[in-house]
Design an enzyme around this catalytic site. Structure first.
Site, mmCIF file in Angstrom:
data_model
loop_
_atom_site.group_PDB
_atom_site.id
_atom_site.type_symbol
_atom_site.label_atom_id
_atom_site.label_comp_id
_atom_site.label_asym_id
_atom_site.label_seq_id
_atom_site.Cartn_x
_atom_site.Cartn_y
_atom_site.Cartn_z
ATOM 1 N N CYS A 60 0.864 -1.241 0.141
ATOM 2 C CA CYS A 60 -0.121 -0.094 -0.019
ATOM 3 C C CYS A 60 0.809 1.264 -0.064
ATOM 4 O O CYS A 60 2.174 1.161 0.024
ATOM 5 C CB CYS A 60 -1.002 -0.088 1.266
ATOM 6 N N SER B 154 10.842 -12.247 -5.650
ATOM 7 C CA SER B 154 12.052 -11.960 -6.319
ATOM 8 C C SER B 154 13.421 -12.332 -5.310
ATOM 9 O O SER B 154 13.423 -12.281 -4.245
ATOM 10 C CB SER B 154 11.936 -10.528 -6.595
ATOM 11 N N GLY B 155 14.371 -12.379 -6.278
ATOM 12 C CA GLY B 155 15.865 -12.703 -5.726
ATOM 13 C C GLY B 155 16.619 -11.744 -5.383
ATOM 14 O O GLY B 155 17.798 -11.996 -4.883
#
Length: 614
Positions: free
Chosen positions: A2, A375-376
């Site tokens: 948010c 994600s990495g």
């Protein structure tokens, strides 16, 4: 995920300022496209825009319980355990959201509740009973929080644009913040390129009351002896990662993974496919540039030694995920409207060139398919994967290792196109040495560790606290600009705390970076992927992109209304335009031009007063 905004002012009645509070809140529309609202009392106003992920119906904000108000961005991954503990203490919940867990945790434990949270977050709590505001950022800095002190209170928001929407915020350049932009690293003082606009540091919270603003640190990296043997260390890393991924797959909306074919993203995708939390076949996504394979044959470099596509195919076949590649054309990277959207997502001149724009386009496409992605980011910082950590010559230079690495590669610095007078006025070169010395001095150490382990711990500390920050900021801005929540398992503070104290000799093997991560991957991945050399996020190799940059730089040199021109090293810029520059090509060399173009666009877009640099 948010967007939060707020305003505290003890000298006026903010109930008369509803239109300004609404304007501030609406700047967060892209971060929170699903719902929004404001809560306003005499001296405090909190706004919220919501991207619904957990408890779609119940997690409406700002949330109020017992005269305490919360506006919150992020995810608390241990919220179920905390909820159970709070219920055992007599708290009764009316929603299933982690938002209510944060609020009731404060009611139960005060601001010390933040030490119990595992997650990524930026939130503000206004306590109407004590007339105090608490503004909090997560331990690692995954989620952003900005603030602007005023004579009688504070403005704050998830992004600068929320603060700039208030007439009290001025748009003047800050010399210290601008200098940090030039060296592409986090400013540890919190100053941004906008004068007076500050970034709350990771692991910090502010306490704002009538007596003023107090800054508190609740988390920092610490050094302690590592007592596990090698086998136990490998098993612990594997178990931690499995638990982290399991927790971060919790979502009431579609979720996928970002897959590059490297060890980091591939391992997360493999763990996701084995998780009991995954409701269906795991979806994965990757980026590719149109014509990239043809350019790659002649343009591979030390940071991108192998192409992604073959390794992605191996992972997909091995773990059984459902994969989709996202193709990006050079024309889209050069599109002025896209580039302006990227600038507006940052609000700052910060950038990583075409890697910003391509990441934005990837996230835009993924958002059409999922609301949350794994994600990495962070793996190279946590496990020691960057090439500068494996080069003795680089580590001997008394500046940040990534800057020394660039220097020894013969690539000009990002600030080399600025006039020497400007660099002198910013005190840039003194700042570079000072920032490095400060980082080394504050790095935790053990009296018992070897000189080699102490040296590598300090270098790792710089990566974790300085280099990783802009990458996390980029991930946040580009994803939230399209309403996509991106989670980063490698940034779980439990993993970071553990790995920070594993000796370098246990993390690495000669010629094999991130050995410990590869060992922890075990049979989860095919050998070719598990042993793949480091390859950073892809940059376009199309020379048409460089042509666009040169054209833009020429317009800066010759145009009638280009504010950055008075700060340029004109001879160096002209050499790039006419093709006589000897710096070579590649994404790092191109960053010099990108730096000028982004700074120029930022000054114009935000009408920044640059007089402090003249």
């Amino acid at each position: 995920m948010c967007g939060i905004v707020g305003w505290v002012d003890f000298s006026r009645d903010l109930e008369t300022q509803r239109s300004i509070v609404r304007r501030m809140t609406e700047t967060m529309l892209l971060r929170g496209p699903d719902a929004g609202g404001e809560w306003i009392s005499r001296h405090a106003a909190l706004g919220h825009r919501r991207l619904s992920v957990i408890d779609i119906e119940g997690g409406v904000q700002p949330m109020v319980r017992d005269d305490v108000v919360l506006t919150y961005s992020g995810e608390i991954y241990n919220f179920r355990e905390l909820r159970q503990e709070l219920e055992g203490a007599g708290h009764r919940f009316t929603t299933k959201s982690d938002t209510e867990v944060v609020l009731r945790a404060y009611l139960a434990w005060g601001i010390a509740c933040v030490e119990r949270f595992n997650g990524m977050f930026g939130f503000a709590i206004w306590d109407e009973r004590s007339q105090e505001l608490f503004l909090v950022r997560d331990r690692v800095g995954v989620k952003p929080v900005y603030y602007y002190p005023t004579p009688d209170g504070i403005l704050f928001g998830s992004e600068p644009k929320a603060i700039l929407a208030n007439p009290a915020a001025e748009r003047k350049v800050d010399v210290d913040g601008f200098a940090s932009f030039l060296v592409l690293q986090a400013n540890m003082s919190g100053q941004t390129p906008f004068d007076g606009l500050l970034e709350l540091q990771p692991g910090e919270y502010l306490r704002v009351g009538r007596a003023g603003i107090e800054r508190h640190r609740y988390y920092r990296l610490t050094a302690r002896p590592h007592e596990d043997d090698l086998d136990t260390t490998v098993e612990t890393v594997r178990a931690l990662l499995a638990d982290i991924v399991e927790r971060q797959l919790v979502s009431d909306v579609p979720i996928g993974t970002l897959l590059s074919g490297g060890i980091d993203s591939s391992l997360l995708t493999a763990l996701a496919t084995r998780s009991n939390t995954a409701a269906d076949v795991v979806r994965s996504f990757s980026i590719d540039f149109v014509g990239h394979a043809d350019f790659f044959e002649t343009s591979a470099d030390i940071l991108r030694a192998t192409e992604d596509a073959p390794f992605i195919r191996e992972v997909v076949d091995y773990v059984g995920c459902k994969h989709e590649g996202i193709d990006v054309a050079t024309a889209a990277l050069c599109d002025p409207d896209v580039r302006r959207r990227v600038l507006r997502a940052w609000d700052l001149p910060n950038h990583l060139g075409d890697m910003d724009v391509s990441l934005y386009l990837l996230f835009q496409a993924v958002r059409e398919r999922c609301t949350v992605a794994i994600s990495g980011e962070g793996a190279d910082e946590v496990f020691g994967g960057y090439p500068w950590l494996h080069d003795e010559k680089v580590l001997d230079v008394p500046i940040y290792p990534w800057m020394a690495f660039q220097l020894l590669q013969g690539t000009p610095s990002t600030f080399s196109l600025f006039d020497g007078g400007v660099l002198a006025r910013t005190g840039l070169f003194e700042r570079i040495g000072g920032m490095y010395a400060q980082g080394i001095a504050e790095a935790p150490r053990l009296d018992s560790e070897s000189p080699q382990d102490a040296r590598m711990r300090a270098a790792n500390y710089l990566d974790l606290t300085r280099f990783m920050r802009p990458l996390l900021d980029r991930k946040d801005r580009m994803s939230m600009a399209v309403g996509l929540e991106v989670r980063v398992p490698f940034c779980d503070h439990r993993l970071i705390d553990y790995l920070f104290n594993v000796p370098w000799s246990m993390k690495q093997r000669p010629g094999e970076s991130k050995w410990l991560l590869r060992a922890a991957a075990g049979d989860l991945l095919p050998d070719a992927v598990r042993n793949r050399p480091k390859s950073v996020f892809p940059a376009t190799l199309d020379t048409g992109y460089d042509d666009m940059l040169r054209k833009g730089l020429n317009e800066v040199l010759t145009g009638a209304d280009e504010p950055i021109r008075e700060f340029l090293n004109v001879d160096a810029a002209t050499a790039i335009v006419d093709g006589t520059d000897t710096a070579g090509s590649g994404s790092w060399a191109r960053l010099r031009t990108e730096t000028i173009l982004r700074a120029n666009a930022w000054i114009k877009e935000f009408d920044v007063d640059m007089s402090a640099l003249t």
